[in-house]
Design a protein around this motif. Structure first.
Motif, short mmCIF file in Angstrom:
data_model
loop_
_atom_site.label_atom_id
_atom_site.label_comp_id
_atom_site.label_asym_id
_atom_site.label_seq_id
_atom_site.Cartn_x
_atom_site.Cartn_y
_atom_site.Cartn_z
N LYS A 35 0.81 -1.21 0.00
CA LYS A 35 0.00 0.00 0.00
C LYS A 35 0.85 1.27 0.00
CE LYS A 35 -3.74 -2.32 2.39
NZ LYS A 35 -3.26 -3.48 3.07
N THR A 36 2.04 1.21 0.60
CA THR A 36 2.94 2.37 0.65
C THR A 36 4.33 1.95 0.23
OG1 THR A 36 3.37 1.94 2.99
CG2 THR A 36 1.67 3.56 2.48
N VAL A 37 5.01 2.83 -0.49
CA VAL A 37 6.33 2.53 -1.04
C VAL A 37 7.28 3.68 -0.74
CG1 VAL A 37 7.64 2.03 -3.14
CG2 VAL A 37 5.32 1.15 -2.89
N LEU A 38 8.50 3.32 -0.37
CA LEU A 38 9.59 4.28 -0.18
C LEU A 38 10.68 3.95 -1.18
CD1 LEU A 38 10.93 6.56 1.51
CD2 LEU A 38 11.85 4.77 2.97
N ILE A 39 11.14 4.95 -1.92
CA ILE A 39 12.18 4.76 -2.93
C ILE A 39 13.39 5.58 -2.54
CG2 ILE A 39 12.81 5.14 -5.34
CD1 ILE A 39 9.86 4.81 -6.05
N ILE A 67 9.74 9.48 -2.10
CA ILE A 67 11.06 9.35 -2.71
C ILE A 67 12.09 10.11 -1.88
CG2 ILE A 67 12.45 9.86 -4.74
CD1 ILE A 67 9.93 9.52 -6.41
N ILE A 68 13.20 9.43 -1.63
CA ILE A 68 14.34 10.05 -0.97
C ILE A 68 15.47 10.13 -1.98
CG2 ILE A 68 16.10 9.81 0.81
CD1 ILE A 68 14.14 8.15 2.40
N LEU A 69 16.01 11.31 -2.14
CA LEU A 69 17.16 11.52 -3.00
C LEU A 69 18.37 11.69 -2.11
CD1 LEU A 69 18.27 11.96 -5.85
CD2 LEU A 69 17.78 14.38 -5.57
N TYR A 70 19.28 10.71 -2.16
CA TYR A 70 20.49 10.78 -1.34
C TYR A 70 21.61 11.42 -2.16
CZ TYR A 70 24.68 9.61 1.16
OH TYR A 70 25.88 9.70 1.80
N GLN A 71 22.18 12.49 -1.65
CA GLN A 71 23.29 13.19 -2.30
C GLN A 71 24.46 13.25 -1.33
OE1 GLN A 71 23.55 14.66 -5.47
NE2 GLN A 71 21.65 13.60 -5.93
N ASN A 117 15.52 0.33 -3.33
CA ASN A 117 16.74 1.13 -3.33
C ASN A 117 17.36 1.07 -4.72
OD1 ASN A 117 19.10 2.48 -2.84
ND2 ASN A 117 19.64 1.30 -1.02
N TYR A 118 17.32 2.19 -5.44
CA TYR A 118 17.90 2.29 -6.77
C TYR A 118 19.32 2.88 -6.73
CZ TYR A 118 13.37 1.34 -8.92
OH TYR A 118 12.20 0.75 -9.33
N SER A 119 19.95 2.90 -5.58
CA SER A 119 21.28 3.50 -5.45
C SER A 119 22.32 2.70 -6.22
CB SER A 119 21.70 3.57 -3.99
OG SER A 119 20.84 4.40 -3.28
N LYS A 120 23.20 3.43 -6.86
CA LYS A 120 24.27 2.79 -7.62
C LYS A 120 25.49 2.49 -6.74
CE LYS A 120 22.92 4.88 -12.00
NZ LYS A 120 21.60 5.28 -11.61
N VAL A 121 25.57 3.18 -5.61
CA VAL A 121 26.70 3.04 -4.69
C VAL A 121 26.16 2.72 -3.30
CG1 VAL A 121 28.69 4.22 -3.68
CG2 VAL A 121 28.03 4.71 -6.02
N ASP A 122 26.81 1.80 -2.61
CA ASP A 122 26.43 1.44 -1.26
C ASP A 122 27.04 2.47 -0.30
OD1 ASP A 122 25.12 -0.14 0.56
OD2 ASP A 122 26.76 -1.58 0.77
#
Length: 178
Positions: A35-39, A67-71, A117-122
């Motif tokens: 029902k809920t998604v976090l990206i 959506i969380i954008l990690y920078q 988690n679509y992150s390219k780097v851990d």
């Protein structure tokens, strides 16, 4: 600048302690339907495509998707603010894994059925978010730390389309989507 290294080291120590607690944590039971998604993203240019794909895969509305954008570099954050996503950086974390920012605290207090988690780097700080969040089912790329995820999909991080196809297939098998 030297304190940045100390802060990172203290967060790494906190992270290592909490990982063993996470592995011994019992899983939640209940409805399997999502029902809920976090990206979590680390590439802002893919936000629109991924957001649309996930809505199509899971079959939820845009307001049930966060959506969380990690920078890693906080200098880039001012340019990305028009994306309507929570932007997280190492500056949002204090010593020993403490979360300083309100946007990160808001994310950690909500319950989600699925994390992708679509992150390219851990990265250490995105893993700290995972460690402290309340999520039933976590999905990521196979190159990420496998201790945090329930499902890892083995494909290149640049091949988001293949990742989404495989994700849909596995969610149907697990009867998490209709």
């Amino acid at each position: 600048m030297i304190f940045t290294g100390f802060k990172r080291k203290s967060n790494q120590i906190f992270f290592n302690k909490k990982v063993s607690e996470l592995l011994n944590k019992p899983t939640e039971t209940g409805s399997n339907l999502i029902k809920t998604v976090l990206i979590i993203l680390d590439d802002a240019s893919e936000k629109e495509l991924i957001e649309k794909d996930v809505q199509d895969i899971v079959g939820i509305s845009k307001n049930k998707l966060e959506i969380i954008l990690y920078q890693e570099k906080p200098q880039k954050l001012q340019k990305e603010n028009s994306l309507q996503a929570a932007i997280i950086s190492p500056n949002d974390f204090g010593w020993f894994g403490a979360v300083k920012s309100e946007k990160a605290k808001h994310i950690l207090t909500k319950k989600y059925d699925l994390l992708i988690n679509y992150s390219k780097v851990d990265a250490l700080y995105s893993n700290l978010l995972l460690l402290q969040s309340n999520i039933k089912f976590k999905v990521g790329f196979a190159h990420l730390d496998n201790r945090f995820y329930d499902l890892l999909i083995d494909c290149k991080p640049d091949n988001v389309h293949l990742f989404n196809q495989e994700l849909k297939k596995y969610l149907q098998i697990l009867k998490m989507i209709e």
